[in-house]
Design an enzyme around this catalytic site. Structure first.
Site, PDB file in Angstrom:
ATOM      1  N   CYS A 110       3.335  10.040   8.987  1.00  0.00           N
ATOM      2  CA  CYS A 110       3.282   8.636  10.418  1.00  0.00           C
ATOM      3  C   CYS A 110       2.257   8.758  12.102  1.00  0.00           C
ATOM      4  O   CYS A 110       2.232   8.364  12.941  1.00  0.00           O
ATOM      5  CB  CYS A 110       3.285   7.029   9.621  1.00  0.00           C
ATOM      6  SG  CYS A 110       3.083   7.325   8.295  1.00  0.00           S
ATOM      7  N   HIS A 245       2.773   2.567  15.505  1.00  0.00           N
ATOM      8  CA  HIS A 245       2.250   2.472  14.368  1.00  0.00           C
ATOM      9  C   HIS A 245       1.773   1.392  13.685  1.00  0.00           C
ATOM     10  O   HIS A 245       2.915   0.696  14.231  1.00  0.00           O
ATOM     11  CB  HIS A 245       3.455   3.488  13.826  1.00  0.00           C
ATOM     12  CG  HIS A 245       2.924   3.228  12.855  1.00  0.00           C
ATOM     13  ND1 HIS A 245       1.651   4.271  12.003  1.00  0.00           N
ATOM     14  CD2 HIS A 245       3.722   3.055  11.066  1.00  0.00           C
ATOM     15  CE1 HIS A 245       2.225   4.479  10.532  1.00  0.00           C
ATOM     16  NE2 HIS A 245       3.048   4.006   9.892  1.00  0.00           N
ATOM     17  N   ASN A 275      -1.827   0.088   6.290  1.00  0.00           N
ATOM     18  CA  ASN A 275      -1.113   1.493   7.066  1.00  0.00           C
ATOM     19  C   ASN A 275      -2.475   2.526   6.650  1.00  0.00           C
ATOM     20  O   ASN A 275      -2.054   2.855   5.467  1.00  0.00           O
ATOM     21  CB  ASN A 275       0.272   1.613   6.839  1.00  0.00           C
ATOM     22  CG  ASN A 275       0.825   2.091   7.606  1.00  0.00           C
ATOM     23  OD1 ASN A 275       0.813   3.170   7.986  1.00  0.00           O
ATOM     24  ND2 ASN A 275       2.302   2.030   6.938  1.00  0.00           N
TER      25      ASN A 275
HETATM   26  O1  UT7 Z   1       4.314   4.655   8.052  1.00  0.00           O
HETATM   27  C1  UT7 Z   1       5.747   3.392   7.282  1.00  0.00           C
HETATM   28  C2  UT7 Z   1       5.496   3.211   6.185  1.00  0.00           C
HETATM   29  N1  UT7 Z   1       6.797   2.025   5.874  1.00  0.00           N
HETATM   30  C3  UT7 Z   1       6.890   0.779   6.073  1.00  0.00           C
HETATM   31  O2  UT7 Z   1       5.622   0.287   5.816  1.00  0.00           O
HETATM   32  C4  UT7 Z   1       8.136  -0.405   5.390  1.00  0.00           C
HETATM   33  C5  UT7 Z   1       8.317  -0.977   5.958  1.00  0.00           C
HETATM   34  N2  UT7 Z   1       9.010  -2.187   5.942  1.00  0.00           N
HETATM   35  C6  UT7 Z   1       7.892  -2.979   4.994  1.00  0.00           C
HETATM   36  O3  UT7 Z   1       7.315  -3.146   5.711  1.00  0.00           O
HETATM   37  C7  UT7 Z   1       8.976  -4.418   4.145  1.00  0.00           C
HETATM   38  O4  UT7 Z   1      10.229  -3.649   3.445  1.00  0.00           O
HETATM   39  C8  UT7 Z   1       8.081  -4.658   3.279  1.00  0.00           C
HETATM   40  C9  UT7 Z   1       6.966  -4.451   3.120  1.00  0.00           C
HETATM   41  C10 UT7 Z   1       7.549  -2.569   1.974  1.00  0.00           C
HETATM   42  C11 UT7 Z   1       9.053  -4.776   2.040  1.00  0.00           C
HETATM   43  O5  UT7 Z   1       8.904  -6.034   2.536  1.00  0.00           O
HETATM   44  P1  UT7 Z   1      10.742  -6.733   2.051  1.00  0.00           P
HETATM   45  O6  UT7 Z   1      11.438  -8.369   2.716  1.00  0.00           O
HETATM   46  O7  UT7 Z   1      11.630  -6.076   2.660  1.00  0.00           O
HETATM   47  O8  UT7 Z   1      10.383  -7.025   0.762  1.00  0.00           O
HETATM   48  P2  UT7 Z   1      11.813  -6.789  -0.302  1.00  0.00           P
HETATM   49  O9  UT7 Z   1      11.461  -5.261  -0.979  1.00  0.00           O
HETATM   50  O10 UT7 Z   1      13.433  -7.183  -0.181  1.00  0.00           O
HETATM   51  O11 UT7 Z   1      11.566  -7.560  -1.775  1.00  0.00           O
HETATM   52  C12 UT7 Z   1      11.613  -8.804  -1.551  1.00  0.00           C
HETATM   53  C13 UT7 Z   1      11.045  -9.926  -3.091  1.00  0.00           C
HETATM   54  C14 UT7 Z   1      11.943  -8.450  -3.645  1.00  0.00           C
HETATM   55  O12 UT7 Z   1      12.266  -9.041  -5.625  1.00  0.00           O
HETATM   56  P3  UT7 Z   1      13.391 -10.126  -6.060  1.00  0.00           P
HETATM   57  O13 UT7 Z   1      13.516  -8.574  -5.822  1.00  0.00           O
HETATM   58  O14 UT7 Z   1      13.825 -10.289  -4.369  1.00  0.00           O
HETATM   59  O15 UT7 Z   1      12.883 -11.241  -6.726  1.00  0.00           O
HETATM   60  C15 UT7 Z   1      10.185  -7.682  -4.449  1.00  0.00           C
HETATM   61  O16 UT7 Z   1      10.211  -7.043  -5.619  1.00  0.00           O
HETATM   62  O17 UT7 Z   1       9.604  -8.920  -2.644  1.00  0.00           O
HETATM   63  C16 UT7 Z   1       9.207  -8.408  -3.821  1.00  0.00           C
HETATM   64  N3  UT7 Z   1       8.113  -7.183  -3.534  1.00  0.00           N
HETATM   65  C17 UT7 Z   1       7.209  -8.306  -3.843  1.00  0.00           C
HETATM   66  N4  UT7 Z   1       6.475  -9.732  -4.608  1.00  0.00           N
HETATM   67  C18 UT7 Z   1       5.170  -9.782  -4.612  1.00  0.00           C
HETATM   68  C19 UT7 Z   1       8.052  -6.463  -3.303  1.00  0.00           C
HETATM   69  N5  UT7 Z   1       6.905  -6.588  -3.303  1.00  0.00           N
HETATM   70  C20 UT7 Z   1       5.971  -7.072  -3.549  1.00  0.00           C
HETATM   71  C21 UT7 Z   1       4.608  -7.867  -3.781  1.00  0.00           C
HETATM   72  N6  UT7 Z   1       4.525  -8.660  -4.051  1.00  0.00           N
HETATM   73  N7  UT7 Z   1       3.810  -6.875  -3.593  1.00  0.00           N
END
Ligand code: UT7
Length: 319
Positions: A110, A245, A275
């Protein structure tokens, strides 16, 4: 010798996919995706190839710059998702533009556009090039596991480009860094079919520790902006535009808060595109330029971060 940005360009595939469409085959929702990321839709390649996007963005950048492809001395392309591993994506762009200058790719995920800009600046500084096309093009949708809701909702396809010319006061500051970490964000390469290979290769899809990248991203942006401002002996408040980014709206808003800069100085394009990896920064820069938001003399901080973990920052003055 410094450089000037002559012009920019960008391209997206035609097909726009909304969050609601993703929820038709994934256990997700527009509400989750939008509140957690700020993304409403992304554009995905259907009939378009990555070559098509890279060429479209490059042609627009050349046209805006008033430069003909025959006048280019170098083409540097940033991609990790090219249509072909060999030749470099930049060679395909050169062929379709009708350019005969050297052309090669840079791979820094990225942060790739910023690293490519640094390579281009080096060619200009050594007197090896006067006009350089830098294009970042990504088809992230080919690197995704479309059953993994935690990653596939975040990315899209797109391209952005810029033409730079020798002469001018850029860069005001530049800084690249790598915090080596091959696991946090990874796309394995070709598995191949060597009869000698005994270890199992991983499937070639993106895997990521989202929370780790999130924290890294906020810190990377804030540290980089302070470093760029300090290197250029200006205050952070004197920077007119921030082109970061585009990974997550929450990363951008936390960075805005920590930096204490006005919210509307930070460009946002991810709502529409998701992204698009290394294409995010030139795409957003082109958006800024096309909405007439840039005035001669404005300062612009570019900060890219991602797999590597690589971080690249440039402080520029608009022509
Ligand atoms: O270019 C760099 C690329 N990298 C990035 O952009 C990553 C940067 N990180 C992020 O943007 C965030 O960490 C994410 C958007 C990827 C995730 O957000 P979060 O607030 O850190 O969520 P999480 O991973 O802690 O997940 C929370 C919950 C989980 O469920 P449980 O375990 O709490 O029941 C996930 O399974 O949200 C669930 N989840 C979803 N639910 C609905 C994860 N993805 C989804 C989804 N729809 N698409």
């Amino acid at each position: 010798m410094g450089f000037t940005i002559l012009g920019t360009g960008s391209a997206l595939p035609k097909r726009r996919v909304s969050n609601d469409e993703l929820s038709e085959f994934l256990d997700t929702s527009d509400e989750w995706i939008f509140t957690r990321t700020g993304i409403k839709s992304r554009h995905v390649c259907t009939t378009e190839s990555l070559d098509d996007l890279a060429v479209a963005a490059s042609e627009q950048a050349l046209q805006t710059s008033g430069v003909d492809a025959s006048q280019l001395d170098l083409i540097v392309c940033s991609t990790t998702t090219g249509d072909h591993l060999v030749p470099a994506e930049a060679c395909a762009v050169a062929e379709r533009l009708g350019a005969t200058c050297p052309a090669f790719d840079v791979s820094a995920a990225c942060a790739g556009f910023v690293f490519a800009l640094d390579v281009a600046e080096g060619y200009i500084a050594r007197g090896r090039a006067r006009r350089v096309l830098i294009v970042a093009a990504e088809q992230m949708t080919r690197a995704l596991d479309w059953t993994d809701r935690a990653t596939c909702v975040l990315f899209g396809d797109g391209a952005g480009a810029a033409v730079i010319e020798a002469g001018g006061e850029n860069p005001l500051a530049v800084e690249l860094s790598t915090s080596p970490d091959a696991e946090t964000l990874r796309v394995p390469g070709l598995a191949g079919s060597s009869p000698y290979k005994t270890a199992q290769d991983r499937e070639s899809v993106l895997s990521m520790n989202g929370r780790r990248v999130f924290k890294f991203g906020v810190n990377a942006i804030c540290d980089m902006v302070h470093k760029l401002a300090s290197d250029a002996s200006i205050a952070v408040e004197d920077i007119d535009h921030f082109v970061f980014h585009q990974a997550n709206e929450r990363i951008l808003s936390q960075a805005v808060k920590r930096l204490g800069v006005p919210d509307d100085c930070v460009v946002r394009t991810l709502r529409e595109t998701g992204n698009i990896s290394s294409a995010c920064i030139p795409f957003a820069l082109d958006r800024l330029a096309r909405t007439n938001a840039l005035n001669a003399g404005d300062t612009i901080a570019l900060v890219g971060f991602g797999a590597g973990l690589d971080v690249g920052g440039y402080l520029l003055r608009w022509k």
